[in-house]
Structures are given as structure tokens and as C-alpha cells.
Motif scaffolding. Structure first.
Motif, PDB file in Angstrom:
ATOM      1  N   ASN A 165      11.135   7.522  -0.175  1.00  0.00           N
ATOM      2  CA  ASN A 165       9.843   7.291   0.486  1.00  0.00           C
ATOM      3  C   ASN A 165       9.410   5.830   0.345  1.00  0.00           C
ATOM      4  N   GLU A 166       8.249   5.579   0.906  1.00  0.00           N
ATOM      5  CA  GLU A 166       7.680   4.227   0.899  1.00  0.00           C
ATOM      6  C   GLU A 166       7.530   3.693  -0.525  1.00  0.00           C
ATOM      7  N   GLU A 167       6.993   4.543  -1.395  1.00  0.00           N
ATOM      8  CA  GLU A 167       6.736   4.111  -2.771  1.00  0.00           C
ATOM      9  C   GLU A 167       8.033   3.640  -3.443  1.00  0.00           C
ATOM     10  N   LEU A 192       9.210   0.294  -1.823  1.00  0.00           N
ATOM     11  CA  LEU A 192       8.411  -0.900  -2.166  1.00  0.00           C
ATOM     12  C   LEU A 192       8.583  -1.281  -3.638  1.00  0.00           C
ATOM     13  N   LEU A 193       8.745  -0.262  -4.496  1.00  0.00           N
ATOM     14  CA  LEU A 193       9.015  -0.573  -5.912  1.00  0.00           C
ATOM     15  C   LEU A 193      10.313  -1.371  -6.049  1.00  0.00           C
ATOM     16  N   GLU A 214       9.579  -4.898  -5.075  1.00  0.00           N
ATOM     17  CA  GLU A 214       8.768  -5.605  -6.068  1.00  0.00           C
ATOM     18  C   GLU A 214       9.633  -6.136  -7.209  1.00  0.00           C
ATOM     19  N   LYS A 263      -2.624   1.316   2.436  1.00  0.00           N
ATOM     20  CA  LYS A 263      -2.995   1.446   1.026  1.00  0.00           C
ATOM     21  C   LYS A 263      -1.914   0.837   0.112  1.00  0.00           C
ATOM     22  N   ARG A 264      -0.679   1.220   0.357  1.00  0.00           N
ATOM     23  CA  ARG A 264       0.401   0.728  -0.510  1.00  0.00           C
ATOM     24  C   ARG A 264       0.733  -0.741  -0.198  1.00  0.00           C
ATOM     25  N   GLU A 267      -1.348  -3.180  -2.300  1.00  0.00           N
ATOM     26  CA  GLU A 267      -0.845  -3.442  -3.665  1.00  0.00           C
ATOM     27  C   GLU A 267       0.363  -4.383  -3.639  1.00  0.00           C
ATOM     28  N   TYR A 268       1.254  -4.082  -2.710  1.00  0.00           N
ATOM     29  CA  TYR A 268       2.480  -4.885  -2.580  1.00  0.00           C
ATOM     30  C   TYR A 268       2.132  -6.351  -2.290  1.00  0.00           C
TER      31      TYR A 268
END
Ligand code: NIG
Ligand code: FE
Length: 408
Positions: free
Chosen positions: A191-193, A196-197, A200, A225-226, A229-230
Motif C-alpha cells: 500500500n501507499e504507507e 512511502l516509508l 523516506e 494526508k500521507r 507527512e512525506y
């Protein structure tokens, strides 16, 4: 010893003097700063004087004189949004789109950006550099002297860094690389999370190759939303921000760009009147990409409302194999005039100084005023004749940093 060049015999020289004073907003004809029978002095690659040839100061006895044979001089164009480095093509997808399959349906079926990702992962850094340099040359031949180059078709650390390394080796034009690792989610991430982790983790390394970061905030891609943070972590690492914002759906990405003081919000199509007003009053440049809208049959951005509200609007090609497989800046300007009702002076500024603002280079490129880099081209055409034919205007020669490029 300082190297001075005096360019003489210029029918008309476009300096963009007024546009510089007005920070590329509320552009009118007079802001083009046109000088008839002009001359320009360049010292070590930097413009040091512009004016009428008849008032040229007599203080450079050793200068080299270049006679421009009555041609017209223009600031080099700035293409502030391209996906220049990719392998393969999407000609079959184009055929399906023309048979009624939508851009989003193709993406959902694993095509689109992910199809180009597969081809780009297979290409070597050298392959990409070769492909890229040909494309840079094609831009230069149209008078584009500054080109933003996004990554975004590698979508893993190795391939993204490969693209950024290739970008840094491109020659002749001024290249501004941007990290677009967050372009789509490759299938190996759940997934997106998770994806993106993973990005990062290597942002620090990316920062060694470029100073700008971009993300595609859109349904099915990355959420606002995510993304916030990114982008905030990227900001802490010193990245300047740009966002693919509100292209297909109104997802609030342009507002996020304004809040994060992004250099630009790109596409900026699905905007409410309130967001248009906010964008117009902000320092964030609206980067409009009409050739993509033309190719994928979506609305054109509301350029008139943006411009009349005082927004700074840039125009760029969005050159990529999917939504905008063209490098023709003539077409971009023509669409802006025909479908977005931009005036010709607005189009010139959008393709030069406003593009420079979107790249944070507004004090260096995009105008021909003292202190600016001597990036320019000459054309037998007068400014009034540009963006009328759908082909790019003829360009007789191009200079970058005051150096003439050999055969284009
Ligand atoms: O700006 N919107 C996302 N990215 C590109 C399209 C890239 C592609 O289709 O390969 C764009 O339109
Ligand atoms: Fe794009």
C-alpha cells in the motif's frame, strides 16, 4: 580576464523587464520589455547591459562583437515540468485510449506509469542518458534552455537513483532534476504507507542528487494526508516542493502546496473558485500543462480566473510517454491561447520567467536583464508570430551561459 561579448544588430530584443518587476503577475504587452534595434552585452555568461544599439556605451574596447543579422532575440524558454527520462513508449496504450479505454482504466490494469516503469527499470543509466540527451537536443532546437527533469519511472531505490544520475549527466541545456519517487505505487508494495516509508529511507541519498521533490496526489495514487507527512520530512532535508495537484479529481492538493509553500502546484485543474483565489494570492506558481489535457481529454485549467486573480502561471510540456508524449512547446503555447484564453504576452512569460519561478531560479533565468544568465535564442520571427502555427517557431541559434551551441 573578463570575456565580454556585444550582440548587435537585433531587430527586437525581448527582455521581460516589466515582468521581472511585477514578479511575473498581471502581465501586459508592455511587460515584455521589447527593445527595437537592440544590443546586449554579456560578461562571462551573464547579461550586463541591454538597450538600443544607438545608446550602447563605448566602454568595452576589447569586446568580441557578434552581429545577429537583424534577427530577434528571446529569453530561452524554461520547461519547468517534464518526465524526460524514460525508456519504451506507450503507443499501444494510445491506440486503446483512442478506442475508449480511459487513462485511469489503463493504469488500474497495470499499464500507464507502471508500464513505463518496467521498461525504465530494464534500461541502463547509459541507455537513459542517450535517450535523454536526444530529447534535450530536441528541446534546445526549439529554444528551450532550462529543462526540469523528473525521476519517477524507476520506483525503487536503484532505478530512481539511476535516473537521477543520468539526469545529472545531461549536457548543453540547464537541467533541474526532481525526485518523483512518489509517482505511483509499484506492485511489490502492499500500500501507499509501505511504499512511502521505503522512499523516506533513501531520501537522504536522493538529496545528494537533487534539491526538488514531487508527488502525484490523486485518487488511486497518493493521499493528501500521507503526502503531507512525506513532504514535511523532505522539507526538513532541504528539498523544495512541487506537487502534481488536482489533475483528475479535486483532492485538496493545491491547498496543501500553498500550505507547505511549495514552489509550484502543477496541473491545478480541479480547483474551486476559493482555491483559485488562494493560489492566486500565494507565492506558489500554478504550472499549467495543456498538452496533457489535450491528450487525455480532460478540462483545461481555468487560466483566466487564475491570471485575473493575480496568479503567477507557468506553462510546461509535461513531456512523458503517457499523458503528454510531445515535446512541442509550440503546441503548448497554442493550446494555452486557444483553449485557456491566455494572451500572447502571458504565454511568453509563462514559458520563461514564471517557469523559472517554479524552479526557484527566477533571479537567474527566464529574462534578459542585467544579472541574468545569457540563455537566449534568435529567430527570424517576431514575437507576435509565435504560438500561431502549431509547429514550434523557427530558431536560428541558441546560447546557454553566453556560449553558442553548435549545430542543433
Ligand atoms: O503529469 N500525472 C502523473 N504523471 C504524469 C503522467 C505520467 C505517465 O502517464 O506516464 C502527468 O500527467
Ligand atoms: Fe507530470
Amino acid at each position: 580576464m573578463a570575456r565580454t561579448i556585444i550582440f548587435k544588430n537585433i531587430s527586437q530584443l525581448m527582455t521581460l523587464r516589466g515582468a521581472v518587476k511585477k514578479s511575473a503577475r498581471n502581465i501586459q504587452h508592455k511587460d515584455l520589455g521589447l527593445i527595437k534595434n537592440g544590443a546586449m552585452v554579456v560578461d562571462n555568461g551573464i547579461v550586463s547591459w541591454v538597450g538600443r544599439e544607438s545608446s550602447l556605451p563605448q566602454k568595452w574596447p576589447d569586446a568580441k562583437i557578434v552581429d545577429l543579422a537583424g534577427e530577434n532575440v528571446f529569453p530561452g524558454f524554461v520547461d519547468c515540468h517534464t518526465h524526460l527520462l524514460f525508456a519504451g513508449d506507450r503507443v499501444d496504450e494510445f491506440e486503446s485510449r483512442n478506442r475508449g479505454v480511459s487513462y485511469q482504466e489503463i493504469a488500474e490494469a497495470g499499464g500507464g506509469i507502471l508500464a513505463t516503469m518496467r521498461a525504465t527499470r530494464k534500461a541502463s543509466e547509459k541507455d537513459l542518458l542517450q535517450l535523454g540527451q536526444k530529447r534535450v537536443d530536441k528541446f534546445l532546437a526549439q529554444g528551450v534552455t532550462t529543462i526540469e527533469v523528473k525521476s519517477g519511472y524507476g520506483l525503487n531505490q536503484k532505478s530512481e537513483l539511476k535516473i537521477l544520475k543520468a539526469a545529472r549527466q545531461l549536457k548543453k541545456a540547464r537541467i533541474v532534476p526532481t525526485f518523483l519517487g512518489a509517482h505511483a505505487i509499484p506492485k511489490e508494495f502492499k500500500n501507499e504507507e509501505a511504499y512511502l516509508l521505503s522512499l523516506e529511507k533513501y531520501l537522504g541519498q536522493v538529496r545528494e542528487h537533487c534539491q526538488r521533490i514531487d508527488i502525484f496526489i490523486e485518487k488511486g495514487y497518493f493521499s493528501k494526508k500521507r503526502a503531507r507527512e512525506y513532504l514535511q520530512s523532505a522539507k526538513e532535508l532541504g528539498f523544495a516542493i512541487t506537487i502534481h495537484a488536482d489533475q483528475l479529481n479535486a483532492v485538496g492538493a493545491t491547498e496543501l502546496a500553498i500550505q507547505l509553500q511549495a514552489l509550484s502546484a502543477d496541473h491545478a485543474i480541479k480547483l474551486s473558485p476559493t482555491v483559485i483565489k488562494k493560489l492566486a494570492l500565494s507565492e506558489t506558481t500554478a504550472v499549467l500543462l495543456p498538452s496533457a489535457d489535450f491528450y487525455i481529454h480532460v478540462d483545461y485549467p481555468k487560466a483566466r480566473s487564475l491570471l485575473d486573480g493575480g496568479a503567477r502561471c507557468a506553462l510546461a510540456t509535461d513531456f512523458n510517454p503517457g499523458s503528454s508524449p510531445t515535446q512541442n512547446i509550440g503546441l503548448v503555447g497554442l493550446l494555452a491561447r486557444l483553449h485557456m484564453k491566455m494572451t500572447l504576452p502571458e504565454v511568453f512569460v509563462a514559458m520563461t520567467l514564471s517557469g523559472a519561478y517554479a524552479l526557484g531560479l527566477e533571479n537567474e533565468v527566464g529574462a534578459l536583464m542585467p544579472g541574468y544568465k545569457a540563455d537566449f535564442f534568435i529567430s527570424p520571427l517576431q514575437w507576435r508570430e509565435f504560438f500561431y502555427d502549431s509547429l514550434p517557431a523557427p530558431v536560428s541559434a541558441v546560447w546557454v551561459d553566453g556560449k553558442k551551441l553548435r549545430a542543433l
